[in-house]
Design a protein around this motif. Structure first.
Motif, mmCIF file in Angstrom:
data_model
loop_
_atom_site.group_PDB
_atom_site.id
_atom_site.type_symbol
_atom_site.label_atom_id
_atom_site.label_comp_id
_atom_site.label_asym_id
_atom_site.label_seq_id
_atom_site.Cartn_x
_atom_site.Cartn_y
_atom_site.Cartn_z
ATOM 1 N N CYS A 477 0.848 -1.204 0.000
ATOM 2 C CA CYS A 477 0.000 0.000 0.000
ATOM 3 C C CYS A 477 0.886 1.257 0.000
ATOM 4 C CB CYS A 477 -0.908 0.015 1.225
ATOM 5 S SG CYS A 477 -2.057 -1.380 1.312
ATOM 6 N N PRO A 478 1.022 1.918 -1.150
ATOM 7 C CA PRO A 478 1.859 3.121 -1.212
ATOM 8 C C PRO A 478 1.138 4.389 -0.747
ATOM 9 C CG PRO A 478 1.060 2.567 -3.395
ATOM 10 C CD PRO A 478 0.560 1.497 -2.480
ATOM 11 N N PHE A 479 -0.187 4.309 -0.542
ATOM 12 C CA PHE A 479 -0.959 5.472 -0.097
ATOM 13 C C PHE A 479 -1.872 5.060 1.051
ATOM 14 C CE2 PHE A 479 -0.444 5.820 -4.764
ATOM 15 C CZ PHE A 479 0.391 6.935 -4.809
ATOM 16 N N ARG A 480 -2.239 6.027 1.847
ATOM 17 C CA ARG A 480 -3.229 5.784 2.886
ATOM 18 C C ARG A 480 -4.632 5.829 2.284
ATOM 19 N NH1 ARG A 480 -1.762 8.523 8.697
ATOM 20 N NH2 ARG A 480 0.295 7.574 8.973
ATOM 21 N N GLY A 481 -5.595 5.317 3.042
ATOM 22 C CA GLY A 481 -6.978 5.332 2.586
ATOM 23 C C GLY A 481 -7.475 3.954 2.216
ATOM 24 N N TYR A 482 -8.562 3.923 1.473
ATOM 25 C CA TYR A 482 -9.235 2.673 1.136
ATOM 26 C C TYR A 482 -8.764 2.106 -0.204
ATOM 27 C CZ TYR A 482 -12.624 3.337 4.914
ATOM 28 O OH TYR A 482 -13.222 3.477 6.139
ATOM 29 N N TYR A 483 -8.638 0.771 -0.242
ATOM 30 C CA TYR A 483 -8.303 0.030 -1.456
ATOM 31 C C TYR A 483 -9.376 -1.036 -1.683
ATOM 32 C CZ TYR A 483 -3.437 1.756 -1.072
ATOM 33 O OH TYR A 483 -2.298 2.529 -0.994
ATOM 34 N N ARG A 484 -9.617 -1.340 -2.952
ATOM 35 C CA ARG A 484 -10.424 -2.520 -3.294
ATOM 36 C C ARG A 484 -9.517 -3.569 -3.904
ATOM 37 N NH1 ARG A 484 -12.419 -4.126 -8.152
ATOM 38 N NH2 ARG A 484 -12.451 -1.999 -9.033
ATOM 39 N N LEU A 485 -9.487 -4.740 -3.286
ATOM 40 C CA LEU A 485 -8.718 -5.867 -3.805
ATOM 41 C C LEU A 485 -9.708 -6.891 -4.338
ATOM 42 C CD1 LEU A 485 -6.043 -7.438 -4.190
ATOM 43 C CD2 LEU A 485 -6.396 -8.378 -1.887
ATOM 44 N N SER A 486 -9.749 -7.079 -5.655
ATOM 45 C CA SER A 486 -10.659 -8.045 -6.278
ATOM 46 C C SER A 486 -9.871 -9.259 -6.753
ATOM 47 C CB SER A 486 -11.399 -7.408 -7.461
ATOM 48 O OG SER A 486 -12.267 -6.381 -7.022
ATOM 49 N N VAL A 487 -10.423 -10.430 -6.510
ATOM 50 C CA VAL A 487 -9.757 -11.692 -6.835
ATOM 51 C C VAL A 487 -10.554 -12.420 -7.916
ATOM 52 C CG1 VAL A 487 -8.952 -13.901 -5.943
ATOM 53 C CG2 VAL A 487 -8.848 -11.855 -4.492
ATOM 54 N N PHE A 488 -9.842 -12.859 -8.967
ATOM 55 C CA PHE A 488 -10.459 -13.589 -10.072
ATOM 56 C C PHE A 488 -9.759 -14.945 -10.203
ATOM 57 C CE2 PHE A 488 -10.684 -9.093 -10.763
ATOM 58 C CZ PHE A 488 -11.965 -8.859 -11.234
ATOM 59 N N VAL A 489 -10.511 -16.012 -10.413
ATOM 60 C CA VAL A 489 -9.922 -17.352 -10.504
ATOM 61 C C VAL A 489 -10.523 -18.131 -11.670
ATOM 62 C CG1 VAL A 489 -9.473 -17.471 -8.016
ATOM 63 C CG2 VAL A 489 -11.608 -18.376 -8.942
ATOM 64 N N ARG A 490 -9.806 -19.178 -12.039
ATOM 65 C CA ARG A 490 -10.299 -20.168 -12.992
ATOM 66 C C ARG A 490 -9.481 -21.435 -12.769
ATOM 67 N NH1 ARG A 490 -7.698 -17.878 -18.639
ATOM 68 N NH2 ARG A 490 -5.570 -18.598 -18.268
ATOM 69 N N ASP A 491 -9.903 -22.541 -13.361
ATOM 70 C CA ASP A 491 -9.150 -23.798 -13.217
ATOM 71 C C ASP A 491 -7.763 -23.645 -13.825
ATOM 72 O OD1 ASP A 491 -11.210 -25.049 -11.919
ATOM 73 O OD2 ASP A 491 -12.046 -25.960 -13.726
ATOM 74 N N PHE A 492 -6.776 -24.248 -13.170
ATOM 75 C CA PHE A 492 -5.386 -24.080 -13.573
ATOM 76 C C PHE A 492 -5.135 -24.572 -15.000
ATOM 77 C CE2 PHE A 492 -0.896 -25.327 -13.743
ATOM 78 C CZ PHE A 492 -0.305 -24.156 -13.305
ATOM 79 N N GLU A 493 -5.736 -25.678 -15.349
ATOM 80 C CA GLU A 493 -5.534 -26.249 -16.681
ATOM 81 C C GLU A 493 -6.607 -25.791 -17.665
ATOM 82 O OE1 GLU A 493 -2.972 -27.769 -17.513
ATOM 83 O OE2 GLU A 493 -2.060 -28.474 -15.653
ATOM 84 N N GLY A 494 -7.586 -25.053 -17.198
ATOM 85 C CA GLY A 494 -8.695 -24.674 -18.066
ATOM 86 C C GLY A 494 -8.395 -23.453 -18.913
ATOM 87 N N GLU A 495 -9.265 -23.220 -19.875
ATOM 88 C CA GLU A 495 -9.138 -22.069 -20.761
ATOM 89 C C GLU A 495 -10.339 -21.134 -20.625
ATOM 90 O OE1 GLU A 495 -8.552 -23.477 -24.698
ATOM 91 O OE2 GLU A 495 -6.600 -24.398 -24.273
ATOM 92 N N SER A 496 -11.156 -21.370 -19.612
ATOM 93 C CA SER A 496 -12.329 -20.516 -19.414
ATOM 94 C C SER A 496 -11.890 -19.142 -18.916
ATOM 95 C CB SER A 496 -13.290 -21.162 -18.411
ATOM 96 O OG SER A 496 -12.636 -21.364 -17.166
ATOM 97 N N SER A 497 -12.788 -18.196 -18.981
ATOM 98 C CA SER A 497 -12.462 -16.840 -18.537
ATOM 99 C C SER A 497 -12.384 -16.778 -17.014
ATOM 100 C CB SER A 497 -13.521 -15.860 -19.043
ATOM 101 O OG SER A 497 -14.802 -16.225 -18.555
ATOM 102 N N LEU A 498 -11.622 -15.828 -16.521
ATOM 103 C CA LEU A 498 -11.496 -15.631 -15.079
ATOM 104 C C LEU A 498 -12.812 -15.094 -14.533
ATOM 105 C CD1 LEU A 498 -7.972 -14.022 -15.181
ATOM 106 C CD2 LEU A 498 -8.512 -16.121 -13.936
ATOM 107 N N GLN A 499 -13.181 -15.559 -13.343
ATOM 108 C CA GLN A 499 -14.433 -15.129 -12.716
ATOM 109 C C GLN A 499 -14.152 -14.499 -11.364
ATOM 110 O OE1 GLN A 499 -17.906 -17.740 -13.025
ATOM 111 N NE2 GLN A 499 -16.617 -19.202 -14.137
ATOM 112 N N ASN A 500 -14.905 -13.438 -11.087
ATOM 113 C CA ASN A 500 -14.733 -12.770 -9.806
ATOM 114 C C ASN A 500 -15.197 -13.680 -8.676
ATOM 115 O OD1 ASN A 500 -16.373 -10.725 -7.675
ATOM 116 N ND2 ASN A 500 -14.290 -10.148 -8.204
ATOM 117 N N SER A 501 -14.314 -13.920 -7.723
ATOM 118 C CA SER A 501 -14.633 -14.821 -6.614
ATOM 119 C C SER A 501 -14.683 -14.105 -5.276
ATOM 120 C CB SER A 501 -13.596 -15.949 -6.534
ATOM 121 O OG SER A 501 -12.293 -15.416 -6.350
ATOM 122 N N GLY A 502 -14.219 -12.867 -5.227
ATOM 123 C CA GLY A 502 -14.252 -12.145 -3.967
ATOM 124 C C GLY A 502 -13.708 -10.737 -4.110
#
Length: 625
Positions: A477-502
């Motif tokens: 965090c190089p600045f103070r204040g609020y950050y949004r950290l979004s996580v996207f996942v997919r199967d390791f061997e798959g070719e599907s698009s990344l999906q928001n998981s949290g």
């Protein structure tokens, strides 16, 4: 559901809407108004209310007059004579108690009743009855018959009192349209059963009277109940004090127990799961308040003042199996600029919300960043923050995914558990680590958002590590204040698009990271020992994390190599000014049977990127001084 928040003299309205398809009961033929006309009409009438002598539009006065009839049940004996039979004694037994919000009635003995779920498990069990009614209705409409023949035809084949009531209710909902023009006072209102059946339209008094007469024909006790309804024209928070009631519905007795139903509000409904058929009294009171509190059918009744304050819910609220945990009233007082809305869901559901600020009677939509929505399989929690104007330092980042914490579908995506919940994460050291445990190998991508971060700089604030059963995201965090950290996942061997998981809300309150000490640019999507290393037979790494802090610029990295592989190293540093020679000469490999040691001697302090490569394999570690 509508919730109004008071904060610092300003009002903020939060709205959570569930979409549903409702078939209009207004006739589409010329000369009959539609629901759209109704709302347009009320917009004009509202302006006239203030100048009216009693503060109420004439159409409302006309509605009220239909509710002032004597309430009784009439049963026909075999001889044909009509006997009036009062049924109040079966629900009597209330004592009064004055409170801040009006008179509250409490029963001296519990009301005799069964729950809706004890009467029938789910509306789908009425499929046979509903199909018969809808089928016979077309024939009856063509014949132009009267009430007695209609009720005996639609209840033919019904095997219980419950099925007979259901048949009557379905016929009313699908064959009598709501008389919008009569409601607005533009035409004569009809309450007589014969008039309503012949015209094919009526108002609430028409529905309730036909229901009463039809139940009488098939030997079922039924009552007309007058009271206040939050229907067409209802405005959140409007007062019913010193005003006549505006609606009518029915109570029926089945198996010695009384139940409530409203065929008027079910009119035009094609969804057999409509909750206006034998609704729980505790839910019915949210939108129906009888003149006689005994017909609330609850052990502890609700006063008219309390009824006015109850949270407004649409039919979709009940169809989706939702229930409110808090608040119980639509007005909430904020505490330190914050308030909470919580709901329970019987089934997994998607939620969204809208926040509006009321000013001078007009609503102004506010940013979704004023709310923190958490969704799980059990329901949702919406935390409203800083309802007054927030300080620029504390302004929350926009969240296009709306909900915070792990998404309710995270398990389907392969995530088992998370090191953090949905609450705001306080970062007081300038760095943060998020761990996600997985049920299968996954690929991860993390996105960090802050009002001062551009996309290029943001990528240098996040490092991800992909392991067999775990994903790790390290954040600077190089600045103070609020950050949004979004996580996207997919199967390791798959070719599907990344999906928001949290999505996680970070608040940096302590020391920040110097911009010159961020992660190197152009990092791999996965750093440190991980799945790719394991597949190549690399094991037992001396440094399990992707970030290494050296002492005096020296470190030894060891691991086992079961496949006798040869490695090369790439050492890089941004803005390297000390030497023109490749930095690779500062890396030495030592092979000892299956063990490999990588010795690094850095020429100067700083942040380096070390890549170990073997064919398509690339492993990157980051010594930090």
């Amino acid at each position: 559901m509508h919730t109004t928040i008071f904060s610092n003299g300003k009002t903020v309205q939060s709205t959570q809407e569930q979409r549903s398809t409702v078939t209009s009961v207004a006739s589409r033929s010329p000369g009959v108004l539609s629901w759209k006309n109704v709302f347009q009409f009320w917009g004009a009438v509202e302006q006239q209310e203030k100048s009216s002598n009693n503060g109420r539009p004439s159409t409302k006065r006309q509605l009220s007059s239909e509710s002032t009839q004597t309430i009784r049940v009439v049963k026909k004996e075999e001889s044909g004579s009509v006997v009036q039979k009062e049924v109040y004694s079966e629900v009597h037994g209330l004592k009064t108690q004055e409170g801040e919000k009006g008179t509250v009635f409490t029963r001296t003995s519990p009301v005799k009743r069964k729950l809706r779920r004890d009467l029938f498990s789910e509306p789908k069990i009425f499929g046979r009855v509903d199909s018969h009614v809808l089928s016979i209705s077309k024939q009856l409409k063509a014949e132009g018959v009267y009430l007695s023949r209609i009720v005996h035809c639609v209840t033919q084949g019904a095997q219980s009192e419950l099925e007979r009531v259901r048949a009557i209710w379905i016929w009313l909902c699908h064959n009598i349209q709501y008389d919008v023009s009569g409601y607005l006072g533009l035409s004569e209102k009809m309450c007589s059963p014969d008039q309503v059946i012949q015209a094919g339209k009526g108002m609430c008094c028409g529905y309730s009277r036909i229901c009463l007469e039809m139940c009488r024909e098939v030997g079922i006790k039924c009552m007309e109940v007058s009271g206040y309804g939050k229907g067409i024209g209802y405005r959140l928070g409007q007062s019913y004090q010193n005003k006549k009631s505006n609606h009518m519905w029915n109570a029926v007795q089945l198996g010695g127990h009384w139940y409530l139903l409203d065929s008027c509000w079910g009119a035009g409904t094609v969804d057999i799961e409509s909750m206006t058929f034998i609704q729980r009294p505790e839910d019915f009171i949210d939108s129906h308040c009888p003149d006689d509190p005994q017909w609330q059918l609850m052990n502890s009744t609700v006063s008219l003042a309390q009824f006015q304050q109850r949270v407004f819910k649409t039919s979709a609220f009940y169809r989706l199996g939702l229930s409110i945990i808090s608040p119980k009233e639509f007005h909430m007082q904020t505490v330190n600029g914050e308030a909470m809305v919580s709901m329970r869901s019987a089934n997994a559901a998607e939620f969204t919300y809208q926040i509006s600020q009321l000013s001078g009677g007009a609503a102004k939509d506010l940013s979704s960043s004023f709310g923190l929505l958490t969704v799980s399989r059990q329901g949702m929690t919406l935390k409203l923050v800083e309802c007054s104007e927030p300080k620029s330092l504390e302004k929350l980042p926009e969240n296009p995914f709306l909900s915070w914490g792990l998404h309710q579908t995270a398990k389907e995506l392969g995530l088992r558990e998370c090191s953090q919940g949905a609450e705001t994460i306080v970062v007081d050291t300038g760095s943060f680590e998020l761990i996600l445990w997985t049920t299968r190998p996954l690929t991860v991508l993390c996105e960090l958002v802050h009002k001062e971060l551009d996309p290029t700089l943001s990528k240098r604030c996040v490092v991800s590590q992909i392991e067999q059963n775990k994903l790790t995201c390290r954040v600077l965090c190089p600045f103070r204040g609020y950050y949004r950290l979004s996580v996207f996942v997919r199967d390791f061997e798959g070719e599907s698009s990344l999906q928001n998981s949290g999505n996680f809300l970070l608040k940096c309150t302590g020391p920040t990271i110097n911009l010159n000490e961020l992660f190197p640019p152009a990092l791999s999507t996965s750093c440190g020992p991980g799945i790719k290393a394991q597949k190549l037979g690399i094991s037992n790494p001396s440094h399990a994390a992707p970030i290494i802090t050296t002492q005096q610029g020296k470190c030894n990295i060891t691991f086992h190599n079961s496949q006798d592989l040869e490695f090369t190293a790439v050492l890089e540093k941004e803005h390297n000014k000390i030497t023109k020679h490749p930095l690779d000469r500062h890396v030495l490999f030592t092979y000892m049977d299956s063990k490999v040691m990588v010795s690094v001697c850095l020429p100067e302090a700083g942040i380096y990127k070390l890549g170990l490569r073997e064919d398509s394999f690339q492993q990157r570690l980051h010594p930090c001084l």
